[in-house]
Design a protein around this motif. Structure first.
Motif, PDB file in Angstrom:
ATOM      1  N   PRO A 177       5.076   5.784 -17.224  1.00 41.23           N
ATOM      2  CA  PRO A 177       3.610   5.805 -17.234  1.00 41.23           C
ATOM      3  C   PRO A 177       3.038   6.101 -15.857  1.00 41.23           C
ATOM      4  CG  PRO A 177       4.428   3.559 -17.375  1.00 41.23           C
ATOM      5  CD  PRO A 177       5.612   4.452 -17.519  1.00 41.23           C
ATOM      6  N   ALA A 178       1.942   6.878 -15.863  1.00 43.59           N
ATOM      7  CA  ALA A 178       1.320   7.270 -14.601  1.00 43.59           C
ATOM      8  C   ALA A 178       0.002   6.558 -14.363  1.00 43.59           C
ATOM      9  CB  ALA A 178       1.098   8.785 -14.580  1.00 43.59           C
ATOM     10  N   ASP A 179      -0.518   5.865 -15.385  1.00 41.17           N
ATOM     11  CA  ASP A 179      -1.802   5.198 -15.214  1.00 41.17           C
ATOM     12  C   ASP A 179      -1.934   4.067 -16.231  1.00 41.17           C
ATOM     13  OD1 ASP A 179      -2.417   6.427 -17.668  1.00 41.17           O
ATOM     14  OD2 ASP A 179      -3.513   8.064 -16.711  1.00 41.17           O
ATOM     15  N   ALA A 180      -3.069   3.361 -16.156  1.00 39.74           N
ATOM     16  CA  ALA A 180      -3.288   2.212 -17.047  1.00 39.74           C
ATOM     17  C   ALA A 180      -3.298   2.628 -18.508  1.00 39.74           C
ATOM     18  CB  ALA A 180      -4.590   1.515 -16.677  1.00 39.74           C
ATOM     19  N   GLY A 181      -3.819   3.814 -18.803  1.00 38.72           N
ATOM     20  CA  GLY A 181      -3.842   4.269 -20.191  1.00 38.72           C
ATOM     21  C   GLY A 181      -2.454   4.415 -20.769  1.00 38.72           C
ATOM     22  N   GLU A 239       3.892   5.353  -6.319  1.00 40.43           N
ATOM     23  CA  GLU A 239       4.180   5.102  -7.730  1.00 40.43           C
ATOM     24  C   GLU A 239       3.169   4.121  -8.313  1.00 40.43           C
ATOM     25  OE1 GLU A 239       7.890   2.982  -8.487  1.00 40.43           O
ATOM     26  OE2 GLU A 239       7.858   2.227  -6.437  1.00 40.43           O
ATOM     27  N   LEU A 240       3.095   4.104  -9.633  1.00 41.01           N
ATOM     28  CA  LEU A 240       2.214   3.168 -10.322  1.00 41.01           C
ATOM     29  C   LEU A 240       2.766   1.762 -10.187  1.00 41.01           C
ATOM     30  CD1 LEU A 240      -0.229   2.820 -12.326  1.00 41.01           C
ATOM     31  CD2 LEU A 240       1.492   2.914 -14.156  1.00 41.01           C
ATOM     32  N   VAL A 241       1.885   0.800  -9.877  1.00 45.58           N
ATOM     33  CA  VAL A 241       2.267  -0.602  -9.809  1.00 45.58           C
ATOM     34  C   VAL A 241       1.500  -1.366 -10.885  1.00 45.58           C
ATOM     35  CG1 VAL A 241       2.335  -2.715  -8.418  1.00 45.58           C
ATOM     36  CG2 VAL A 241       2.745  -0.490  -7.336  1.00 45.58           C
ATOM     37  N   VAL A 242       2.232  -2.092 -11.712  1.00 45.59           N
ATOM     38  CA  VAL A 242       1.625  -2.989 -12.698  1.00 45.59           C
ATOM     39  C   VAL A 242       1.782  -4.400 -12.155  1.00 45.59           C
ATOM     40  CG1 VAL A 242       1.623  -3.794 -15.092  1.00 45.59           C
ATOM     41  CG2 VAL A 242       2.222  -1.410 -14.567  1.00 45.59           C
ATOM     42  N   ALA A 286       0.833  -1.206   0.000  1.00 43.20           N
ATOM     43  CA  ALA A 286       0.000   0.000   0.000  1.00 43.20           C
ATOM     44  C   ALA A 286       0.869   1.257   0.000  1.00 43.20           C
ATOM     45  CB  ALA A 286      -0.937  -0.005   1.207  1.00 43.20           C
ATOM     46  N   ARG A 287       1.954   1.254   0.767  1.00 41.00           N
ATOM     47  CA  ARG A 287       2.858   2.407   0.779  1.00 41.00           C
ATOM     48  C   ARG A 287       3.529   2.595  -0.574  1.00 41.00           C
ATOM     49  NH1 ARG A 287       4.756   0.213   5.617  1.00 41.00           N
ATOM     50  NH2 ARG A 287       6.827  -0.178   4.721  1.00 41.00           N
TER      51      ARG A 287
END
Length: 249
Positions: A219-223, A161-164, A155-156
């Motif tokens: 990348p900052a998001d899924a898109g 940061e983005l986690v894939v 969670a931290r």
């Protein structure tokens, strides 16, 4: 960005690193006590072959796996990305990273292990046998043991940061990542319908991990993750934080 990988059942033998030093692994302050307990239990369990086979789900012909556990604290080590082998890691092909991409890739890749919790790409580990579905005698499930330590740590990380998350179900159960980008591999039939891919799933996820690990983009998001994959020729369908890689049936 952090790309979270599952481990593999198959592991490379040998190594040129010193014996296991739990304090040298990433996130020791959060995960050290669980790691130490599990290592001690695996080494002790190796002294009882029938019990070890039952707990680890191996046959008598796989007793070499138990021998590995018996020598857990004395065998030489390798970086985690070099230790794990198999379909996903073949597709990732970390050994072929160029000097220019190696540092970026290794800072972005992590492995969720049933024995060690969250490993950095360069964390030195010995060969071992313990799967997410294993159940050591006299203890709860590995998910029950890991989640109190892994849930707050993940969670931290996800807050910063983005986690894939490319883990399979059993390893995803060891710790939850809030807001992670998740990925499935689907086959597109001639009639347009979709089905979940099993045989080539690991290969496609390994290829995606390689793309993300070596990309110059952040990348900052899924898109943004989807755009990286599409530029490499993948067909990607997005639903919020979830991506489907679509391949021909």
């Amino acid at each position: 960005m952090l790309v979270l990988l599952p481990p593999s059942e198959t592991k490379r033998d040998g190594g040129d690193g010193p014996p296991l030093d739990l304090a040298a692994l990433s996130h020791d302050a959060d995960l050290g006590p669980v790691r130490a307990d599990l290592c001690d239990e695996l080494v002790a369990l190796a002294g009882d072959r029938p019990a070890a086979r039952a707990a680890l789900g191996v046959s008598q012909r796989q007793d070499a796996e138990i021998d590995r556990n018996a020598a857990l604290r004395t065998n030489p080590t390798l970086p985690a990305l070099d230790r794990y082998t198999g379909v996903l890691y073949d597709a990732l092909d970390a050994g072929s990273f160029t000097r220019a991409t190696r540092d970026r890739a290794r800072s972005r890749l992590a492995v969720c292990s049933a024995l060690f919790g969250l490993l950095g790409a360069d964390d030195p580990i010995p060969p071992y046998r313990l799967s997410a579905g294993s159940k050591l005698p006299g203890s709860g499930t590995l998910a029950a043991r890991w989640r109190p330590a892994l849930d707050p740590l993940l969670a931290r990380i996800a807050d910063g940061e983005l986690v894939v998350d490319l883990r399979s179900g059993g390893y995803a159960a060891l710790g939850t990542v809030p807001g992670a980008v998740t990925v499935n591999v689907l086959a597109r039939r001639p009639d347009g319908s979709r089905s979940v891919v099993s045989h080539h799933n690991k290969s496609h996820k390994g290829g995606l991990a390689r793309l993300l690990a070596t990309s110059r983009a952040e990348p900052a998001d899924a898109g943004a993750v989807a755009r990286i994959a599409r530029r490499a020729g993948h067909v990607v369908e997005r639903d919020g934080d979830h991506l489907d890689l679509v391949i021909p049936a």
